[in-house]
Design a protein around this motif. Structure first.
Motif, short mmCIF file in Angstrom:
data_model
loop_
_atom_site.label_atom_id
_atom_site.label_comp_id
_atom_site.label_asym_id
_atom_site.label_seq_id
_atom_site.Cartn_x
_atom_site.Cartn_y
_atom_site.Cartn_z
N GLU A 111 8.58 11.93 3.55
CA GLU A 111 8.70 13.05 2.60
C GLU A 111 8.78 12.60 1.15
O GLU A 111 8.91 13.41 0.24
N GLY A 112 8.73 11.28 0.93
CA GLY A 112 8.72 10.75 -0.42
C GLY A 112 10.07 10.69 -1.09
O GLY A 112 10.16 10.55 -2.30
N ARG A 118 19.64 6.95 12.75
CA ARG A 118 19.51 6.59 11.34
C ARG A 118 18.08 6.13 11.02
O ARG A 118 17.56 6.40 9.95
N ALA A 119 17.48 5.39 11.94
CA ALA A 119 16.14 4.87 11.69
C ALA A 119 15.13 6.01 11.56
O ALA A 119 14.30 6.01 10.64
N VAL A 120 15.21 6.97 12.45
CA VAL A 120 14.27 8.10 12.38
C VAL A 120 14.51 8.91 11.11
O VAL A 120 13.55 9.28 10.41
N ARG A 121 15.77 9.16 10.78
CA ARG A 121 16.05 9.93 9.57
C ARG A 121 15.54 9.20 8.33
O ARG A 121 14.97 9.81 7.42
N ALA A 122 15.74 7.88 8.29
CA ALA A 122 15.27 7.11 7.14
C ALA A 122 13.76 7.17 7.03
O ALA A 122 13.20 7.32 5.92
N LEU A 123 13.06 7.06 8.15
CA LEU A 123 11.60 7.10 8.11
C LEU A 123 11.10 8.47 7.67
O LEU A 123 10.14 8.57 6.89
N LEU A 124 11.73 9.53 8.15
CA LEU A 124 11.30 10.86 7.74
C LEU A 124 11.52 11.07 6.24
O LEU A 124 10.72 11.74 5.57
N GLU A 125 12.57 10.49 5.72
CA GLU A 125 12.78 10.56 4.26
C GLU A 125 11.67 9.82 3.53
O GLU A 125 11.19 10.28 2.49
N ARG A 126 11.25 8.67 4.05
CA ARG A 126 10.13 7.95 3.45
C ARG A 126 8.86 8.77 3.51
O ARG A 126 8.07 8.82 2.56
N GLY A 152 0.80 -1.22 0.00
CA GLY A 152 0.00 0.00 0.00
C GLY A 152 0.83 1.27 0.00
O GLY A 152 0.28 2.37 -0.14
N GLY A 153 2.13 1.14 0.17
CA GLY A 153 3.01 2.31 0.08
C GLY A 153 3.10 3.15 1.33
O GLY A 153 3.61 4.28 1.28
N ALA A 154 2.61 2.64 2.47
CA ALA A 154 2.74 3.42 3.70
C ALA A 154 4.21 3.58 4.07
O ALA A 154 5.01 2.66 3.88
N PRO A 155 4.62 4.75 4.58
CA PRO A 155 6.03 4.94 4.97
C PRO A 155 6.43 3.93 6.05
O PRO A 155 5.87 3.93 7.14
N LEU A 156 7.37 3.07 5.72
CA LEU A 156 7.75 1.97 6.60
C LEU A 156 9.24 1.73 6.50
O LEU A 156 9.80 1.71 5.41
N VAL A 157 9.88 1.55 7.65
CA VAL A 157 11.30 1.19 7.72
C VAL A 157 11.44 0.04 8.70
O VAL A 157 10.88 0.09 9.80
N PHE A 158 12.15 -1.01 8.29
CA PHE A 158 12.45 -2.12 9.20
C PHE A 158 13.65 -1.75 10.06
O PHE A 158 14.58 -1.07 9.60
N LEU A 159 13.63 -2.25 11.27
CA LEU A 159 14.66 -1.92 12.24
C LEU A 159 15.24 -3.20 12.82
O LEU A 159 14.48 -4.08 13.26
#
Length: 347
Positions: A308-309, A298-306, A137-144
């Motif tokens: 923001e597209g 790094r995890a928070v920065r990666a998720l914020l990038e997701r 579905g494209g929801a902003p998601l990062v695995f940790l």
């Protein structure tokens, strides 16, 4: 009740500037930010987060679902994530999966219903239909910390292979040959990776990987104690027990103490995951530490990038060996000079 216009009037700025300060925008000078925040405090202004989220379609919150909140590694990681998120103007809502897929899915579903802007997920062992739907579905998601094969999701994790190899070399230099490993579950990526790294390190050091010295645990203290009991009951018990996480190391320590064995004279112990209490036992425990604070950042920065597209590259950080006295007194070893760690000069 004071409104945003009242704050702007008292601070001598525009409503837009007040909004930028409240949203932690970097485009505001420190002096202006201080003036606005002083006006906010003086007036007792409290922005309506719900109304703002309806206007902007964001909630300035991120969801975090971790494996086990009782594991000190995850506790410290959650704190690091919360600190970085707060510095970035976000709040964190945490769910504890307790290593159970159904509980993981409960929190993922709940957080999405609460309209978090993105999710940080330490996945359980299996790909559930819900997680697959979230990815598709494209929801902003990062695995940790862990990965799930077959899903195209950026992951922030630590790689301990080099540190495990360094540990095995260190044990070999101390004269140890019979080294046992208590692994995590093979269904988890971290369980598989640490087991494979241990076997490769033993082979590289010219040491035999004896099947009876490989025990499977579940990243819980009880399994570490049960594994240590089986290992110590062997006709030729290991000289060192290397536990695949800090809780299993705790269980192994309990079993060793219950048998009144001396550490390291009778048996040595080492652990993956360095935790503060390792320095407070006697002798202090040799461990492989993960860069928890950097993982959180790094995890928070990666998720914020997701959110923001923007494209996100996976982040793989290096774990490190911290040598203490639980496997023997470290002598000066080749290559250790100047590295700065307890007992051996490593950091």
């Amino acid at each position: 009740m004071a409104g945003v216009k009242d704050v702007a009037r008292l601070a001598g700025v525009s409503v837009a500037t007040v909004s930028r300060v409240l949203n932690d925008s970097a485009s505001v000078t420190d002096a202006t930010r201080a003036r606005v925040l002083a006006a906010v405090d003086e007036l007792g202004y409290r922005p309506n987060a719900v109304a703002r989220s309806l206007r902007t379609d964001t909630t300035r919150t991120i969801g975090l679902v971790i494996g086990d909140i009782l594991n000190p590694f995850f506790t410290e990681l959650a704190r690091a994530i919360e600190d970085q998120a707060r510095a970035s103007g976000y709040s964190v809502v945490i769910g504890n999966a307790d290593e159970r897929p159904e509980r993981q899915d409960h929190y993922v579903r709940t957080l999405l219903e609460q309209r978090v802007d993105g999710l940080l997920l330490c996945p359980t062992a299996e790909i559930t239909p819900l997680v697959r739907d979230v990815v598709s579905g494209g929801a902003p998601l990062v695995f940790l910390d862990r990965t799930l094969p077959g899903l195209d999701v950026p992951t922030v994790r630590a790689d301990g292979a080099a540190a495990i190899a360094e540990l095995v070399r260190h044990l070999a230099r101390l004269g140890h040959r019979r080294i046992a490993f208590v692994s995590g579950p093979a269904l988890l990526s971290t369980g598989r990776e640490r087991t494979e790294a241990f076997k490769a390190a033993m082979e590289a050091a010219g040491l035999a990987v004896r099947p009876e010295y490989l025990e499977a645990g579940d990243f819980q203290a009880a399994s570490g104690r049960a594994a240590a009991a089986r290992l110590l009951d062997l006709p030729e018990p290991p000289e060192v027990v290397f536990a695949g996480d800090n809780l299993m190391a705790l269980g192994a320590l309990d079993e060793i103490r219950a048998r009144r064995l001396r550490i390291p004279a009778d048996v040595g112990i080492a652990s993956y995951d360095d935790v503060p209490w390792f320095t407070h036992v006697d002798p202090p425990v040799t461990a492989i530490g993960q860069p928890v604070q950097e993982l959180g950042r790094r995890a928070v920065r990666a998720l914020l990038e997701r959110i923001e597209g923007r494209p996100v590259e996976p982040a793989v950080l290096d774990a490190r060996l911290v040598v203490r006295r639980s496997c023997g007194e470290p002598a000066d070893e080749p290559g250790d000079e100047g590295n700065g760690s307890e007992g051996s000069g490593r950091p």
